[in-house]
Design an enzyme around this catalytic site. Structure first.
Site, PDB file in Angstrom:
ATOM      1  CG  ASP A   8      -2.104   0.989   1.054  1.00 20.19           C
ATOM      2  OD1 ASP A   8      -2.388   1.410  -0.090  1.00 20.19           O
ATOM      3  OD2 ASP A   8      -2.732   1.335   2.067  1.00 20.19           O
ATOM      4  N   GLY A   9       0.366   2.320  -0.522  1.00 20.12           N
ATOM      5  CA  GLY A   9       1.051   3.597  -0.526  1.00 20.12           C
ATOM      6  C   GLY A   9       0.149   4.656   0.065  1.00 20.12           C
ATOM      7  CD  GLU A  51      -1.349   2.701  -3.511  1.00 21.77           C
ATOM      8  OE1 GLU A  51      -0.907   1.546  -3.331  1.00 21.77           O
ATOM      9  OE2 GLU A  51      -2.342   3.140  -2.902  1.00 21.77           O
ATOM     10  CG  ASP A  73      -5.166  -0.160  -1.475  1.00 20.57           C
ATOM     11  OD1 ASP A  73      -4.180   0.256  -2.124  1.00 20.57           O
ATOM     12  OD2 ASP A  73      -5.449   0.275  -0.338  1.00 20.57           O
ATOM     13  CG  HIS A 128      -8.976   2.406   3.516  1.00 24.52           C
ATOM     14  ND1 HIS A 128      -7.983   2.614   4.450  1.00 24.52           N
ATOM     15  CD2 HIS A 128      -8.545   3.008   2.389  1.00 24.52           C
ATOM     16  CE1 HIS A 128      -7.015   3.326   3.899  1.00 24.52           C
ATOM     17  NE2 HIS A 128      -7.327   3.571   2.654  1.00 24.52           N
ATOM     18  CG  ASP A 138      -3.804   2.511   5.371  1.00 26.32           C
ATOM     19  OD1 ASP A 138      -3.601   3.314   4.437  1.00 26.32           O
ATOM     20  OD2 ASP A 138      -4.384   2.825   6.429  1.00 26.32           O
TER      21      ASP A 138
END
Length: 164
Positions: A8-9, A51, A73, A128, A138
């Site tokens: 994740d970024g 990302e 994501d 999320h 995250d």
């Protein structure tokens, strides 16, 4: 060897301080799960750059060719491979469908090089939404973005974030 990578970024502002998080899972022949976490924060960057940096860092951490399932994501990342955007960009000399230069070309090239020795499947997961590894990534990314001694994103180009 089969490895699952979750990434994740994050960016606090776009551009702004940012970070990436990656969690690598490997199950050895005895059935033992090995987990490695990676993260880094940058003073000024964008969400899309983070990302991309998560998967780059994770793939570069692998010491031998692996069969990788890379879970993110980021539709920006996943669709680039699963919808063959990359192939089109390469065919057009790193231009997008609108004949404009591809943004973040430095990271796309680095990602292709990091991916080269591996067999990689890209899988999208809704962010999320309670996916434990995505939530951990995250957390790693946001903690890195909020950290101290942030790195400089040498490839960040402010002009690529302008709407015109």
């Amino acid at each position: 060897m089969k490895v699952t990578i979750y990434t994740d970024g994050s960016s606090r502002g776009n551009p702004g301080p940012g970070g990436y998080g990656a969690v690598l899972h490997y199950v050895d022949s005895a059935g033992n799960l090995h987990v490695k976490e990676l993260s880094a924060g940058y003073a000024t960057t964008t969400n899309n750059r983070m990302e991309l940096l998560g998967p780059i860092a994770a793939l570069e951490a692998l010491k031998r060719p692996c069969e990788v399932t890379l879970v993110s994501d980021s539709q920006y990342l996943v669709n680039a491979f699963n919808q063959n955007w990359i192939a089109g960009w390469l065919k057009r000399g790193w231009k997008n469908a609108n004949k404009q230069p591809v943004k973040n070309i430095d990271l796309w090239k680095r990602l292709l090089a990091a991916k080269e020795p591996h067999q990689v499947e890209f899988v999208w997961v809704k962010g999320h939404a309670g996916h434990p590894e995505n939530e951990r990534c995250d957390q790693l990314a946001t903690e890195a973005a909020d950290g101290i001694n942030l790195l400089i994103d040498e490839g960040f180009k402010p002009e690529e974030t302008l709407p015109f």
